[in-house]
Every structure is written in structure tokens, then in C-alpha cells.
Design a protein around this motif. Structure first.
Motif, short mmCIF file in Angstrom:
data_model
loop_
_atom_site.label_atom_id
_atom_site.label_comp_id
_atom_site.label_asym_id
_atom_site.label_seq_id
_atom_site.Cartn_x
_atom_site.Cartn_y
_atom_site.Cartn_z
N ASP A 56 -36.22 -28.27 65.87
CA ASP A 56 -35.79 -29.53 65.26
C ASP A 56 -34.39 -29.95 65.75
O ASP A 56 -34.17 -31.08 66.18
N GLN A 57 -33.45 -29.02 65.69
CA GLN A 57 -32.06 -29.39 66.04
C GLN A 57 -31.88 -29.58 67.54
O GLN A 57 -31.10 -30.45 67.97
N ASP A 59 -34.15 -30.72 69.51
CA ASP A 59 -34.79 -32.01 69.80
C ASP A 59 -33.80 -33.15 69.57
O ASP A 59 -33.77 -34.13 70.33
N PHE A 98 -44.32 -30.40 66.59
CA PHE A 98 -44.16 -30.21 65.13
C PHE A 98 -45.24 -30.97 64.37
O PHE A 98 -45.90 -31.85 64.91
N ARG A 104 -39.78 -32.93 56.40
CA ARG A 104 -39.44 -31.83 57.31
C ARG A 104 -40.38 -31.79 58.51
O ARG A 104 -41.58 -32.02 58.39
N ARG A 105 -39.81 -31.49 59.64
CA ARG A 105 -40.60 -31.34 60.86
C ARG A 105 -40.82 -29.84 61.08
O ARG A 105 -39.87 -29.11 61.33
N HIS A 107 -42.20 -26.65 62.99
CA HIS A 107 -42.52 -26.16 64.33
C HIS A 107 -43.98 -25.75 64.47
O HIS A 107 -44.55 -25.10 63.59
#
Ligand code: URA
Length: 205
Positions: A56-57, A59, A98, A104-105, A107
Motif C-alpha cells: 500500500d505505502q 504504491d 489488492f 483498506r487495500r 494485499h
């Protein structure tokens, strides 16, 4: 080209590759991800690390291993006496995969088709860099590097030869350590991961 010119042209080729990867549509992962997260680091690194895919981060930031797994990776590198700035860090898959759960995304592991579609980029990074030592962080990285599914526990303790003839060490992914629920087991596995990194440092020396 003279010796003095060569590094610059490699850097130009790497920058062009990174630019080209920004527009990659070879699989569907580009549709939902924010951006391509390309590898980063010197083009003559001590060690070439391969992770799975941006989280997420990563990305959002556009850089590999900057989220929670990246922090654990950085701390483990420091414990092993490895400077991240001397290493090249990239992923087998360059887009975040994701599913949305509320906001929330979450994984999702990339599948064989996505790994194989993205191999063009990893392969070209490796062709440019020609790293003498590669460390595969987890099963997806190992699969991408060996070109087939492999069992980490079977390959972990000995240096392996990659299809290009160079040396690789295979170890776990830092996210695996983050997911271990039992604290004692996590500490044990973390120490083993640091030992693997120390082995990589010794091989790279
Ligand atoms: N996990 C990975 O495999 N790569 C990253 O860049 C971040 C988390």
C-alpha cells in the motif's frame, strides 16, 4: 565508449527502462494501482534484492520497501551491517495488487501470469546491472528468478545458481516475519533472517 562514459550510458539506459515501465499495461494490475514502482539503488550494487510487489505505502510513494515490511527490512539490514544505499532493491511485480475491504487495500499475492508478465522488467534490470549476488525475499521473488515455483526451505541454506549463472540466496520475505503471531517465534525467525543477510554480506565481500 571509454570507461568514463560507460556508467553514464548504463544510467541513461536504466532511466529509459524505468520510464518505459511507467506505462506498462502487460497485465491488469496497472488498472487499479497508483503507479509502477520500479527498483532503485546503485547500478553496481553489493547485493541485488528482489521482493514480491509494492504494498500500500510503496504504491503511494512510488518506491520499493518503504512501508512496514520495508522498515523491518531496513532494521534487519542494519543489524547485518549492510548499507541499503549500497544495494539495489526491486520487486518481482511492479504494481500493487489488492482487494478493497472497506477503505483498506488488502494485499493479494500476484499469480503466475502477473509474475511472468512483469519478468520483462526484472530481466532488463538484471541485464543492465548483472549483479554477482542476488537475494530473493520470499517465494514470489524466487519464482521470478528461477523461472519456476520453488520451496524456500529447501533452497535457503545454500547459495544457489540462477539460470544466468550468477549466485543467489533465497530467504523469507520480511512480511512473513510481520505476520507471525507468536512473539518468541517471530524473534527467532527474525534472527534467522538477519543471519541470512549476514551470509549475503559475506558472499558479496
Ligand atoms: N513488499 C514487497 O515485496 N515489496 C515492497 O516493495 C514492499 C513490500
Amino acid at each position: 565508449k571509454t570507461e568514463a562514459e560507460r556508467p553514464t550510458s548504463r544510467e541513461a539506459a536504466w532511466a529509459a527502462l524505468r520510464e518505459e515501465a511507467k506505462g506498462c499495461t502487460r497485465c491488469d494490475l496497472h488498472c487499479d494501482a497508483t503507479q509502477t514502482v520500479f527498483g532503485e539503488g546503485p547500478l553496481s550494487p553489493s547485493i541485488f534484492f528482489v521482493g514480491e510487489q509494492p504494498g500500500d505505502q510503496e504504491d503511494l510513494a512510488g518506491r520499493p520497501f518503504v512501508g512496514p515490511a520495508g522498515q523491518l527490512f531496513d532494521a534487519s539490514l542494519a543489524e547485518a551491517g549492510i548499507e541499503r544505499a549500497d544495494t539495489y532493491v526491486t520487486n518481482a511485480v511492479k504494481h500493487f495488487k489488492f482487494v478493497l475491504r472497506g477503505k483498506r487495500r488488502i494485499h493479494q499475492s500476484p499469480n503466475a501470469g502477473e509474475i511472468s508478465a512483469c519478468n520483462r522488467w526484472l530481466g532488463q534490470e538484471r541485464d543492465l546491472i548483472r549483479p554477482p549476488l542476488t537475494v530473493a525475499l520470499g517465494g514470489t521473488a524466487a519464482r521470478a528468478l528461477f523461472g519456476k515455483a520453488v520451496t524456500i526451505s529447501k533452497l535457503r541454506d545454500e547459495p544457489q545458481m540462477l539460470p544466468d549463472g550468477s549466485t543467489a540466496l533465497v530467504t523469507v520475505h520480511p512480511s512473513y516475519l510481520l505476520r507471525l503471531p507468536d512473539e518468541a517465534r517471530r524473534a527467532e525467525e527474525r534472527a534467522r533472517f538477519v543471519e541470512d543477510l549476514k551470509r549475503a554480506k559475506a558472499l558479496a565481500a
